[in-house]
Design a protein around this motif. Sequence first.
Motif, PDB file in Angstrom:
ATOM      1  N   LEU A 154       0.541  -1.679   0.348  1.00  0.00           N
ATOM      2  CA  LEU A 154      -0.344  -0.238   0.067  1.00  0.00           C
ATOM      3  C   LEU A 154       1.279   1.357   0.277  1.00  0.00           C
ATOM      4  N   LEU A 155       1.816   1.812   0.685  1.00  0.00           N
ATOM      5  CA  LEU A 155       2.714   2.526   0.809  1.00  0.00           C
ATOM      6  C   LEU A 155       3.701   3.272  -0.556  1.00  0.00           C
ATOM      7  N   ALA A 156       3.296   1.463  -0.770  1.00  0.00           N
ATOM      8  CA  ALA A 156       3.906   1.839  -2.465  1.00  0.00           C
ATOM      9  C   ALA A 156       3.334   2.759  -3.208  1.00  0.00           C
ATOM     10  N   ARG A 157       2.124   2.482  -3.343  1.00  0.00           N
ATOM     11  CA  ARG A 157       0.965   2.460  -4.282  1.00  0.00           C
ATOM     12  C   ARG A 157       0.599   4.315  -3.626  1.00  0.00           C
ATOM     13  N   THR A 158       0.626   5.156  -2.313  1.00  0.00           N
ATOM     14  CA  THR A 158       0.508   5.843  -1.863  1.00  0.00           C
ATOM     15  C   THR A 158       0.958   7.182  -2.547  1.00  0.00           C
ATOM     16  N   THR A 159      -0.012   8.022  -2.573  1.00  0.00           N
ATOM     17  CA  THR A 159       0.723   9.480  -3.502  1.00  0.00           C
ATOM     18  C   THR A 159       0.444  10.362  -2.007  1.00  0.00           C
ATOM     19  N   VAL A 160      -0.248  10.013  -0.922  1.00  0.00           N
ATOM     20  CA  VAL A 160      -0.857  11.242   0.007  1.00  0.00           C
ATOM     21  C   VAL A 160      -0.582  10.362   0.991  1.00  0.00           C
ATOM     22  N   TRP A 161       0.646  10.871   2.190  1.00  0.00           N
ATOM     23  CA  TRP A 161       0.251   9.876   3.945  1.00  0.00           C
ATOM     24  C   TRP A 161      -0.268  11.945   4.386  1.00  0.00           C
ATOM     25  N   THR A 162      -1.507  11.091   4.774  1.00  0.00           N
ATOM     26  CA  THR A 162      -2.447  12.250   6.129  1.00  0.00           C
ATOM     27  C   THR A 162      -2.262  11.426   7.160  1.00  0.00           C
ATOM     28  N   GLY A 163      -1.644  11.557   7.947  1.00  0.00           N
ATOM     29  CA  GLY A 163      -1.854  11.250   9.756  1.00  0.00           C
ATOM     30  C   GLY A 163      -1.760  12.305  10.320  1.00  0.00           C
ATOM     31  N   ASN A 164      -1.941  11.447  11.924  1.00  0.00           N
ATOM     32  CA  ASN A 164      -1.274  12.536  12.942  1.00  0.00           C
ATOM     33  C   ASN A 164      -0.309  12.243  13.582  1.00  0.00           C
ATOM     34  N   ALA A 165       1.041  13.298  14.567  1.00  0.00           N
ATOM     35  CA  ALA A 165       2.096  12.754  14.849  1.00  0.00           C
ATOM     36  C   ALA A 165       1.580  11.265  15.061  1.00  0.00           C
ATOM     37  N   GLU A 166       1.340  10.602  16.063  1.00  0.00           N
ATOM     38  CA  GLU A 166       1.625   9.726  16.860  1.00  0.00           C
ATOM     39  C   GLU A 166       1.628   8.611  15.615  1.00  0.00           C
ATOM     40  N   GLU A 167       1.329   8.498  14.091  1.00  0.00           N
ATOM     41  CA  GLU A 167       0.605   7.249  13.651  1.00  0.00           C
ATOM     42  C   GLU A 167       2.089   7.016  12.831  1.00  0.00           C
ATOM     43  N   SER A 168       2.354   8.818  12.708  1.00  0.00           N
ATOM     44  CA  SER A 168       4.047   9.006  11.913  1.00  0.00           C
ATOM     45  C   SER A 168       4.764   8.570  12.442  1.00  0.00           C
ATOM     46  N   GLU A 169       4.785   8.797  14.071  1.00  0.00           N
ATOM     47  CA  GLU A 169       6.332   8.552  14.186  1.00  0.00           C
ATOM     48  C   GLU A 169       5.955   6.788  14.871  1.00  0.00           C
ATOM     49  N   ALA A 170       4.817   6.175  14.942  1.00  0.00           N
ATOM     50  CA  ALA A 170       5.335   4.705  15.273  1.00  0.00           C
ATOM     51  C   ALA A 170       5.517   3.797  13.558  1.00  0.00           C
ATOM     52  N   LEU A 171       5.064   4.353  12.483  1.00  0.00           N
ATOM     53  CA  LEU A 171       5.863   3.969  11.320  1.00  0.00           C
ATOM     54  C   LEU A 171       7.387   4.778  11.131  1.00  0.00           C
ATOM     55  N   ALA A 172       7.654   6.041  11.335  1.00  0.00           N
ATOM     56  CA  ALA A 172       8.931   5.956  10.891  1.00  0.00           C
ATOM     57  C   ALA A 172      10.278   5.391  12.129  1.00  0.00           C
ATOM     58  N   GLY A 173       9.701   4.654  13.330  1.00  0.00           N
ATOM     59  CA  GLY A 173      10.489   4.252  14.241  1.00  0.00           C
ATOM     60  C   GLY A 173      10.984   5.530  15.281  1.00  0.00           C
ATOM     61  N   LEU A 174      10.667   6.632  15.050  1.00  0.00           N
ATOM     62  CA  LEU A 174      11.706   7.364  15.558  1.00  0.00           C
ATOM     63  C   LEU A 174      10.621   8.455  16.403  1.00  0.00           C
TER      64      LEU A 174
END
Length: 305
Positions: A179-199
């Motif tokens: 899904l990430l390979a097909r995503t053209t717009v990511w819109t998440g909150n800070a907690e969700e984005s930090e969870a994916l990023a791992g920091l």
Amino acid sequence: MPPRVIHTAQALVDAVMEVPSLPRGGGNVMASSYRRYAGGAVTILLAAARSGAQAVHAGAIGTGPNGDLVRASLAADGVEAAAPPVEGSDTGVCIVLVEPSAERSFVTTQGAEREITVASLATSAPVAGDFVCVSGYSLVGRTRDPLMEWLGTLDDGVQVVLDPGAAFAEVPPAVRDALLARTTVWTGNAEESEALAGLRGLQEAAQVVAGILRPDAVTVVRDGPRGCLVRADGRVDVLPGHPQRPVDTNGAGDTHTGVLLAERAAGLSWVDAAVRANAAAALKVTRRGPDTAPTRAEVDAFLAG
């Protein structure tokens, strides 16, 4: 024809109760109010429609009192329900407990909204330029496989918008990566984005998320009353929010996403669209219920003030 905002996720009925606090285990509290609203994917679609976008719900809606409420709420703002009703099954309910701080807790049932198929999703007929919204909550349970199969049939010009939600952390890695390979717009909150990023750290997490997505993707990270960060067109902008005294934060993030996409569909830059989305989310938290997104005129008045 301007791009449409199409949502594939679950339209539910939110049964909202205002409580003085959450009950302890085995305990009881008395709610001061109770009301039923159409929620879930409906919130984003209403926000988009009230900002002028042509909005379409591609998900499944049941037959029964809950499904009737969802269809009526969509129709009132001119949002199309593309798929045929699911006969013999009603839409599920999300019980929302709202505390005095405006914090909310959820208990969700599952019903007809999970009965999607490749054919039912295809009734929305996306074309190049349209925004197709995907929720992380659709990637758990029986909606996952038909959704992923259908996404694989879309024209490359269709813009896939991922709102990860807390459930995205539970998605199997192979599904997540596809899904990430097909995503053209990511819109998440800070907690969700930090969870994916791992920091931790708004800008740091946004940078890592952007590196995971395709090079031309847009990254939007919401940070509540502090505003949002936008990575688009080779630049990073941190846009201030509009802190308000909240009465109900349920639907604020969805309102932000709906207005963001509607304004982008209308031709605004991602930054200008996010400025208006920040204002819309600030207005939303001052209103009770997930279906209280502001109109474009109300956003204009708020920004002018």
